[in-house]
Structures are given as structure tokens and as C-alpha cells.
Design a protein around this motif. Structure first.
Motif, PDB file in Angstrom:
ATOM      1  N   SER A  86     -55.147 -36.398  -3.845  1.00 22.11           N
ATOM      2  CA  SER A  86     -53.895 -36.361  -4.596  1.00 22.11           C
ATOM      3  C   SER A  86     -53.104 -35.087  -4.328  1.00 22.11           C
ATOM      4  O   SER A  86     -51.897 -35.060  -4.532  1.00 22.11           O
ATOM      5  CB  SER A  86     -54.172 -36.512  -6.091  1.00 22.11           C
ATOM      6  N   ARG A  89     -51.115 -35.640  -0.569  1.00 17.44           N
ATOM      7  CA  ARG A  89     -50.099 -36.668  -0.348  1.00 17.44           C
ATOM      8  C   ARG A  89     -48.744 -36.152  -0.817  1.00 17.44           C
ATOM      9  O   ARG A  89     -48.640 -35.139  -1.485  1.00 17.44           O
ATOM     10  CB  ARG A  89     -50.468 -37.962  -1.058  1.00 17.44           C
ATOM     11  N   ASP A  90     -47.693 -36.885  -0.468  1.00 10.62           N
ATOM     12  CA  ASP A  90     -46.344 -36.514  -0.891  1.00 10.62           C
ATOM     13  C   ASP A  90     -46.233 -36.612  -2.404  1.00 10.62           C
ATOM     14  O   ASP A  90     -46.858 -37.476  -3.024  1.00 10.62           O
ATOM     15  CB  ASP A  90     -45.313 -37.430  -0.233  1.00 10.62           C
ATOM     16  N   PRO A  91     -45.397 -35.766  -3.009  1.00 17.31           N
ATOM     17  CA  PRO A  91     -45.242 -35.815  -4.471  1.00 17.31           C
ATOM     18  C   PRO A  91     -44.698 -37.167  -4.930  1.00 17.31           C
ATOM     19  O   PRO A  91     -43.895 -37.790  -4.247  1.00 17.31           O
ATOM     20  CB  PRO A  91     -44.237 -34.708  -4.770  1.00 17.31           C
ATOM     21  N   GLN A  92     -45.158 -37.609  -6.073  1.00 16.81           N
ATOM     22  CA  GLN A  92     -44.702 -38.867  -6.653  1.00 16.81           C
ATOM     23  C   GLN A  92     -44.033 -38.590  -7.990  1.00 16.81           C
ATOM     24  O   GLN A  92     -44.368 -37.631  -8.683  1.00 16.81           O
ATOM     25  CB  GLN A  92     -45.877 -39.813  -6.902  1.00 16.81           C
ATOM     26  N   THR A  93     -43.094 -39.465  -8.344  1.00 18.21           N
ATOM     27  CA  THR A  93     -42.479 -39.417  -9.657  1.00 18.21           C
ATOM     28  C   THR A  93     -42.806 -40.729 -10.349  1.00 18.21           C
ATOM     29  O   THR A  93     -42.579 -41.807  -9.790  1.00 18.21           O
ATOM     30  CB  THR A  93     -40.956 -39.238  -9.543  1.00 18.21           C
ATOM     31  N   VAL A  94     -43.368 -40.635 -11.539  1.00 17.47           N
ATOM     32  CA  VAL A  94     -43.819 -41.819 -12.277  1.00 17.47           C
ATOM     33  C   VAL A  94     -43.102 -41.854 -13.623  1.00 17.47           C
ATOM     34  O   VAL A  94     -42.991 -40.832 -14.298  1.00 17.47           O
ATOM     35  CB  VAL A  94     -45.349 -41.756 -12.504  1.00 17.47           C
ATOM     36  N   GLU A 127     -53.164 -42.228 -16.562  1.00 16.95           N
ATOM     37  CA  GLU A 127     -52.179 -42.143 -15.480  1.00 16.95           C
ATOM     38  C   GLU A 127     -51.741 -40.704 -15.246  1.00 16.95           C
ATOM     39  O   GLU A 127     -51.650 -40.251 -14.112  1.00 16.95           O
ATOM     40  CB  GLU A 127     -50.952 -43.010 -15.797  1.00 16.95           C
ATOM     41  N   LEU A 131     -52.409 -37.733 -11.825  1.00 17.19           N
ATOM     42  CA  LEU A 131     -51.328 -37.176 -11.028  1.00 17.19           C
ATOM     43  C   LEU A 131     -51.767 -35.877 -10.369  1.00 17.19           C
ATOM     44  O   LEU A 131     -52.584 -35.139 -10.897  1.00 17.19           O
ATOM     45  CB  LEU A 131     -50.100 -36.918 -11.903  1.00 17.19           C
ATOM     46  N   ASP A 135     -46.900 -33.803  -8.545  1.00 17.38           N
ATOM     47  CA  ASP A 135     -46.333 -35.039  -9.078  1.00 17.38           C
ATOM     48  C   ASP A 135     -45.606 -34.769 -10.389  1.00 17.38           C
ATOM     49  O   ASP A 135     -45.881 -33.790 -11.082  1.00 17.38           O
ATOM     50  CB  ASP A 135     -47.429 -36.087  -9.307  1.00 17.38           C
ATOM     51  N   ARG A 136     -44.681 -35.679 -10.725  1.00 23.89           N
ATOM     52  CA  ARG A 136     -43.934 -35.550 -11.972  1.00 23.89           C
ATOM     53  C   ARG A 136     -44.008 -36.860 -12.725  1.00 23.89           C
ATOM     54  O   ARG A 136     -44.122 -37.927 -12.121  1.00 23.89           O
ATOM     55  CB  ARG A 136     -42.471 -35.213 -11.685  1.00 23.89           C
TER      56      ARG A 136
END
Length: 174
Positions: A86, A89-94, A127, A131, A135-136
Motif C-alpha cells: 500500500s 502504489r499510487d495514492p488513492q482517494t476514497v 477501509e 489506506l 491515500d486520502r
């Protein structure tokens, strides 16, 4: 865990060379030279080591050698810079939307001691815990009114803390 630094084929020769050097130094340790002295029979009783003491010296040296090899292995593993997937990897926005309608106050299916809201909050916590550091998350409480409860996942939002009273509850008519 994934190595973000050196790869295993690059680390293993370094470990092998280090282990060979440590082992060579272990085997080539300095030994006391024995000198024959007159009246040695008189002093042999005084300086004689017991069997358990000799065994402990050998075990202590062996444990010291193994500890050195373990420290070398840890240093070599640090060259690989292991990190969780985690983090790489590229940052994710959830966006997590939590229902606040009256239906979530009902008991959860299969877990009568919990409400549906408790199950929703548990899932939201899971969840957010999954992250990565970059991640945001955006936590939204939806009911009669929509409210943004948290804008970032750097720290778990107040509304998803395990023992909180500010959790979004079912909307009450006014």
C-alpha cells in the motif's frame, strides 16, 4: 512486503560475503599459546576449568557468532528497504458514504446485538485502516441532511473511532 531498494539477487552476495568474513574471523580467533612451566602439576588443580564452564564458553562463542550472522541478515534486509504494497502504489482517494436513515437503527442481519450502523462503521474503519500513508478518504454522513464528517485519512476520523458518541446516527425528524 515488497523490496523498494535492492533486490534479492543484489542482497544475497553481500550477505554471503559478510557471512564468510564473520565466519573466517570466528575461526581465526586468537588462541592463547600454551607454555610449559616447571611445577605445572601444582597449578593444574588451581587453574583447571570445570566441564560445565568449558561447555558454556563454547556455547557463548557459538551464540555470539549466530548473533553476528542475524545482525548481518537484518542489515542486508534493510538494504532491500521492505515496505507494504500500500505504500508503493499510487495514492488513492476514497469516498465513504455512511447512511444515517432510520433503517440503519435496525438490528444487523446475522448479528442481532449490533445495529446496521455499527456494522457500517466497522466496515468504514476497516477501509480507512487499509489506506496507505499517501491515500486520502472523505467520510460523508448521508441522511435527511448530508454532512462531511472527515476529509483526510492521515488519522482515523472522529466519527469512525471505536468508542465515539459523535457517530452519525439515524436522522430524527424535527
Amino acid at each position: 512486503m515488497t523490496l523498494s531498494g535492492w533486490t534479492w539477487p543484489e542482497i544475497l552476495p553481500v550477505f554471503a560475503a559478510g557471512a564468510a568474513a564473520i565466519t573466517a574471523l570466528y575461526l581465526l580467533r586468537m588462541r592463547r599459546r600454551q607454555v610449559v612451566v616447571p611445577f605445572a602439576a601444582l597449578w593444574q588443580q588451581v587453574t583447571r576449568e570445570s566441564d560445565t564452564r568449558r561447555l558454556w564458553k563454547k556455547l557463548r562463542r557459538l551464540l555470539s557468532w549466530l548473533l553476528q550472522l542475524v545482525l548481518l541478515a537484518l542489515l542486508c534486509a534493510a538494504l532491500g528497504d521492505p515496505r507494504p504494497e500500500s505504500w508503493l502504489r499510487d495514492p488513492q482517494t476514497v469516498a465513504i458514504v455512511i447512511d444515517r436513515s432510520a433503517s440503519v437503527a435496525a438490528p444487523a442481519a446475522g448479528e442481532p446485538e449490533l445495529t446496521r450502523l455499527d456494522v457500517l462503521l466497522r466496515r468504514a474503519r476497516a477501509e480507512i485502516a487499509g489506506l496507505g500513508p499517501t491515500d486520502r478518504a472523505l467520510v460523508i454522513a448521508a441522511g435527511a441532511e448530508v454532512e462531511v464528517r472527515a476529509r483526510s485519512a492521515a488519522t482515523p476520523p472522529r466519527c469512525c473511532a471505536p468508542s465515539t458518541t459523535s457517530c452519525p446516527g439515524p436522522a430524527r425528524p424535527t
